[in-house]
Design an enzyme around this catalytic site. Structure first.
Site, short mmCIF file in Angstrom:
data_model
loop_
_atom_site.label_atom_id
_atom_site.label_comp_id
_atom_site.label_asym_id
_atom_site.label_seq_id
_atom_site.Cartn_x
_atom_site.Cartn_y
_atom_site.Cartn_z
N GLY A 638 0.83 -1.20 0.00
CA GLY A 638 0.00 0.00 0.00
C GLY A 638 0.86 1.24 0.00
O GLY A 638 2.07 1.19 0.23
N TYR A 642 1.87 9.73 2.90
CA TYR A 642 2.91 9.61 3.93
C TYR A 642 4.08 8.76 3.43
O TYR A 642 5.19 8.86 3.94
CB TYR A 642 2.32 8.95 5.19
CG TYR A 642 1.71 7.62 4.90
CD1 TYR A 642 0.36 7.52 4.58
CD2 TYR A 642 2.47 6.45 4.89
CE1 TYR A 642 -0.21 6.31 4.28
CE2 TYR A 642 1.92 5.24 4.58
CZ TYR A 642 0.57 5.18 4.28
OH TYR A 642 0.02 3.96 3.96
N LYS A 644 4.95 4.49 2.09
CA LYS A 644 4.50 3.16 1.70
C LYS A 644 4.31 2.27 2.93
O LYS A 644 4.87 2.52 3.99
CB LYS A 644 5.52 2.50 0.76
CG LYS A 644 5.53 3.06 -0.65
CD LYS A 644 6.41 2.22 -1.56
CE LYS A 644 6.30 2.69 -3.00
NZ LYS A 644 7.08 1.83 -3.93
N LYS A 659 4.63 0.73 8.28
CA LYS A 659 4.28 2.00 7.65
C LYS A 659 5.53 2.89 7.67
O LYS A 659 5.97 3.36 8.71
CB LYS A 659 3.14 2.65 8.45
CG LYS A 659 2.67 3.99 7.95
CD LYS A 659 1.53 4.47 8.83
CE LYS A 659 1.13 5.90 8.53
NZ LYS A 659 0.09 6.38 9.46
N ASP A 755 -9.66 11.36 13.43
CA ASP A 755 -9.58 11.12 11.98
C ASP A 755 -10.29 9.82 11.61
O ASP A 755 -9.77 8.99 10.87
CB ASP A 755 -8.12 11.08 11.52
CG ASP A 755 -7.98 11.32 10.01
OD1 ASP A 755 -8.93 11.84 9.40
OD2 ASP A 755 -6.93 10.97 9.45
#
Length: 953
Positions: A638, A642, A644, A659, A755
């Protein structure tokens, strides 16, 4: 005169023969040079030499190029249209060069002698040219794992010799083409044994004309598309079929009654559709190993007696199929049975697995049924038995009354062959024969394995042995093969990482790599029968990669510099002394870092000091690099603004999602620290768990548990291949609500997420919701019980208008965002779509005097086709209360949880069970208050706003 003519004619023909041969050979030469002009990193072909004189990747017959194989060469660029000059070419294989881009040139159709066309794992885009139909000799056509779009060209139907058709994992759309008298179609490929068309965007019905009795198809893979309508009865005439995958579409209607004519079928996947009518009768299909009919809407039925007669059965998956009655004891005595999953049904009575159950039986999952008891004989079963959410588990704490952590992986890894493991350089690996080398790496994807017990090492030893035996018989330069990282992905494919090590040296040359790549791309290698159809995705080979070449350049520069200064003895001594001092300093720093793992966290750089962790681990950059195969593209799962997300595997076998922030989009130290601290101390089954983090070598990385089925947004859009029915959506809403309620009411101190949106709600292997991404979260400290005054941050479309206007953040801001997600669940629309704000659209369309509140036109078609949407009105009422303008009028998250539970009771669901458009009138929000946050499309906002009320007018 005639005699002179008779003498000259043979001489003229002989002259023409010598003239023609160099000209046609010259075409090959020019075609290859043109190819070299368009593609970087081709082999070092000699411009003045004959291509048939040992050019790498080239094979010739009678001085003509007949084979061009350049697999895994790290080629970059586009395929030249001048490829057509290689007019005698029979094999073209450019597979596993992910940097080949652009369109497939239409001139490919001029290669009329082509037999094998393999372009697997490149990055071709655009449509497949219609000229592909000119390749009348073609036997293998493999274009899978690219980005081809548009429709399948009907001209493919003219490839009368085609044996293997693989177009899987592209962006192809439209209907499946069949002939109509004027145009050809796939039904004309009567010699084809393989239709691999999964993971595209095909739509419409499966044409009944596609199938006939003169076809010899053995593999029919259509899973993860957008196909609708009935399964055609003509399917029953293709009696050679061995594997059928129709799962993850929107197929409806009853399964044809003649399905059991297909007595050669080994694997049958019908799951995750909208099939209705009676459960299909599979009597006589005695070769069936794997049956998955889960998540359909069949009529209520008693457990079918014919299942117990399927002697070859290893795996029975019938989750959520309306099955009722008792499970017969003779089911468990099937000799090969490994897995039985019957959760979320209406099974009742007493469970009896007998005393002669299969010694291979590893899992019996009957959670969320109505089973009241089980015999003492079943208590002796020591494998995984799951009976949670059955009456017999009320007020019991037995192991079978708990849901164990799901593990769809295997810890198998090839062991050393009776040798002492060696320590290798960072860019090399140790082979099973304990030699350091650069292995050829990649992943084997098995599309329909006949087994489900991933813990049986004999399977993997078999395939490892078959790979080695194959390499030896084909005289490939292979020393050994290693296997690791085995798991089932969300599409039920079995994935395994392989490393192929070179023989007699530490790396493969280009010829060796090409030959190995070709036997995998061209399906020359045949795995043991139990593994079924497969495909291979190779990683860039290390010594051919840009990083390796660049490092060698840097190394050469270092040698030159060292030689230039090497003559100065004094300077050399000074350098040695300096190096020694630096080395001692680094040793001291490493020792300090081991004692104080956050010593390099800079408290003066806006980060707020060392994070306070509870249970999260600090990883080094080198560790995460190793767990992700050096952050390879193969492990990339993904990406976003920000950076990958990479899939990794810990030494324990646990899958993790890493992340990795890109340099230009790193969070501030405070936000990064906030997310680490928050995630490390919140523990709830509906929140994504933090495994650890990395703040090393200028990197910011968060290490999460791996959540396999992606985001709620992807699942609503159809990208994931799942079709979420009404009941699943209720379960997802409940799970996300419970996670939020935990943050608001049970975390200490309470936490406001700030969020909440569909991309931050992830779905696990059972489609349970897990709330993720705490980068903007705000803890409520002492004295902040009512609200927090803070800079406005969040995502447009989900943001609380009251928070936006006042900068006063409360728990009710999360409630508003969750209300928007609830509306997404019923409409599958983005919060802001073509200028329409979903809250306003629903508010305008609601008519509470009519059935389903008159919302049929804006409901997601996937659920609007269902016969019953009981509880929808109450769900909508709750959503609209959550999106009230004033926070004081919104319910607390704890109340939201209770109300969703009540809705689930209405539709007959146990809320504690694990799961698994046209325009409407609307208020144009682009008019009026320009300070309203929903005037623009969805984007994450972080900035300052005026606080004076008049400033917003």
């Amino acid at each position: 005169m005639g005699g002179r003519t008779g003498t000259l004619l043979p001489l003229l023909l002989l002259f023409m023969q010598y003239l023609v041969i160099p000209l046609t050979a010259n075409d090959d030469f020019n075609g290859l040079l043109s190819l070299q002009d368009e593609l970087k990193n081709t082999p070092n072909w000699k411009a003045s030499a004959d291509p048939c004189d040992n050019w790498e990747g080239i094979r010739c017959t009678n001085s003509r190029v007949t084979s061009l194989i350049l697999t895994s060469m790290n080629l970059m660029g586009k395929l030249s249209s001048e490829i057509s000059q290689l007019s005698e070419l029979q094999t073209l294989d450019l597979s596993y060069n992910k940097n080949i881009t652009g369109q497939l040139p239409s001139s490919i159709g001029n290669l009329t002698n082509l037999i094998n066309l393999n372009l697997i794992g490149c990055s071709f885009s655009g449509s497949i040219p219609d000229t592909i139909g000119n390749l009348q000799q073609l036997i293998t056509l493999s274009l899978n794992n690219n980005s081809f779009s548009g429709r399948i060209p009907t001209s493919i139907g003219r490839l009368s010799n085609l044996y293997w058709l693989d177009l899987a994992e592209n962006q192809l759309d439209g209907p499946l083409p069949v002939s109509d008298g004027n145009t050809p179609g796939l039904d004309m490929l009567v010699k084809a044994k393989h239709f691999h068309l999964e993971k595209n965007k095909f739509s419409g019905k499966i044409p009944s004309e596609l199938f006939s009795s003169n076809m010899v198809l053995i593999h029919l893979l259509l899973s993860s598309n957008f196909l609708t309508g009935n399964i055609p009865e003509t399917l029953g005439s293709v009696t050679h079929l061995e594997v059928i995958r129709f799962d993850r579409n929107s197929l409806s209607g009853p399964v044809p009654s003649n399905l059991n004519d297909l007595v050669n079928v080994n694997e049958l996947y019908l799951s995750n559709n909208m099939l209705t009518g009676p459960i299909p009768d599979l009597t006589g299909m005695n070769n069936l190993h794997y049956v998955d009919m889960s998540n359909n809407s069949f009529d209520e039925f008693d457990f079918p007696p014919w299942i117990s007669s399927l002697e070859s059965l290893t795996t029975l998956m019938m989750e959520n199929t309306h099955c009722q009655g008792e499970v017969p004891v003779n089911l468990f005595s099937l000799t090969n049975l490994q897995t039985v999953v019957l959760r979320n049904n209406r099974l009742n009575g007493t469970l009896d697995i007998g005393t002669t159950y299969s010694n291979q039986l590893q899992l019996i999952d009957l959670q969320n049924n109505s089973i009241e008891s089980f015999t003492t004989r079943a208590k002796g079963y020591d494998k995984k038995l799951i009976l949670v959410e059955n009456p017999l588990c009320e007020n019991k704490v037995e192991s079978y009354c708990m849901v164990p952590q799901s593990k769809n992986t295997s810890t198998f890894s090839t062991l050393p062959n009776n040798c002492e493991p060696v320590n290798c350089n960072l860019d090399q690996d140790s082979s099973p024969n304990c030699k350091c080398a650069y292995p050829y790496k990649g992943t084997l994807f098995f599309r329909a394995p006949s087994f489900s017990d991933l813990g049986n090492p004999s399977y993997y030893i078999d395939i490892q042995g078959s790979l080695m035996k194959f390499a030896q018989s084909h005289k490939l330069p292979v020393d050994s093969v290693s296997i690791s990282n085995l798991f089932k992905d969300s599409s039920e494919n079995l994935e395994m990482s392989i490393q192929v090590f070179p023989s007699g040296q530490d790396r493969f040359n280009r010829t060796g790599i090409s030959n190995i790549g070709f036997v995998l791309s061209n399906q020359t290698f045949k795995p043991p029968d139990k593994f079924g159809p497969f495909y291979f995705k190779a990683m860039p080979y290390g010594p051919f990669s840009e990083e390796y070449i660049e490092s060698k350049k840097q190394s050469s520069i270092g040698v030159i510099i060292g030689a230039a200064i090497g003559g100065t003895v004094l300077l050399l001594l000074l350098l040695l002394a300096g190096f020694y001092a630096f080395h001692q300093k680094r040793r001291a720093e490493r020792a300090s870092d081991q004692l104080h793992p956050f010593a390099r966290w800079d408290p003066n750089n806006g980060s707020g000091g060392v994070p306070q962790l509870k249970g999260a681990r600090c990883f080094s950059f080198e560790e995460l690099k190793k767990y992700t195969n050096k952050f390879s593209e193969e492990n990339s799962i993904g990406s976003g603004g920000y950076g990958k997300v990479y899939l990794g595997t810990l030494p324990t076998g646990q899958l993790i999602a890493i992340k990795r922030a890109q340099k230009e989009s790193m969070q501030g130290g405070l936000e990064f620290k906030t997310e680490i601290e928050l995630l490390s101390r919140v523990h709830h089954k509906n929140l994504v768990s933090l495994v650890g983090f990395c703040f090393d070598q200028g990197e910011q990385m968060l290490v999460y548990e791996y959540v396999p089925n992606g985001s709620l947004k992807d699942n609503l859009s159809g990208k994931s291949g799942f079709r979420l029915d009404w009941m699943r959506r209720l379960k997802i809403a409940l799970g996300a609500a419970r996670g939020l309620a935990y943050l608001h009411e049970l975390a200490n101190p309470p936490i406001i997420h700030r969020d909440i949106k569909s991309t931050n709600i992830l779905l696990d292997e059972h489609l349970n919701a897990k709330v993720s991404d705490f980068g903007l979260s705000k803890p409520m400290g002492e004295g902040e019980k009512g609200h927090v005054s803070t800079q406005v941050k969040g995502t447009m479309g989900y943001m609380d208008p009251e928070y936006y206007m006042t900068q006063q953040l409360t728990e009710k801001s999360d409630v508003y965002s969750f209300g928007v997600v609830m509306l997404e669940l019923i409409t599958a629309r983005m919060p802001i779509e073509r200028g329409k704000y979903i809250v306003r659209v629903v508010q305008t369309a609601i008519d509470r005097t009519k059935d389903l509140y008159n919302l049929q036109e804006i409901l997601d078609p996937t659920i609007s086709l269902q016969t019953s949407l009981k509880g929808l009105e109450k769900f909508v009422d709750l959503a609209m209360r959550c999106v009230e303008e004033l926070g004081g009028n919104r319910p607390a998250m704890g109340d939201v949880v209770k109300e969703i539970e009540n809705v689930m009771h209405m539709v007959g669901l146990n809320p504690n069970a694990e799961s698994a458009s046209t325009s409407a009138s609307y208020e144009d929000v682009s008019k009026g208050n320009s300070g309203h946050p929903y005037n623009n499309e969805d984007f994450k906002y972080s900035g300052s706003f005026p606080t004076s009320k008049t400033d917003h007018q």
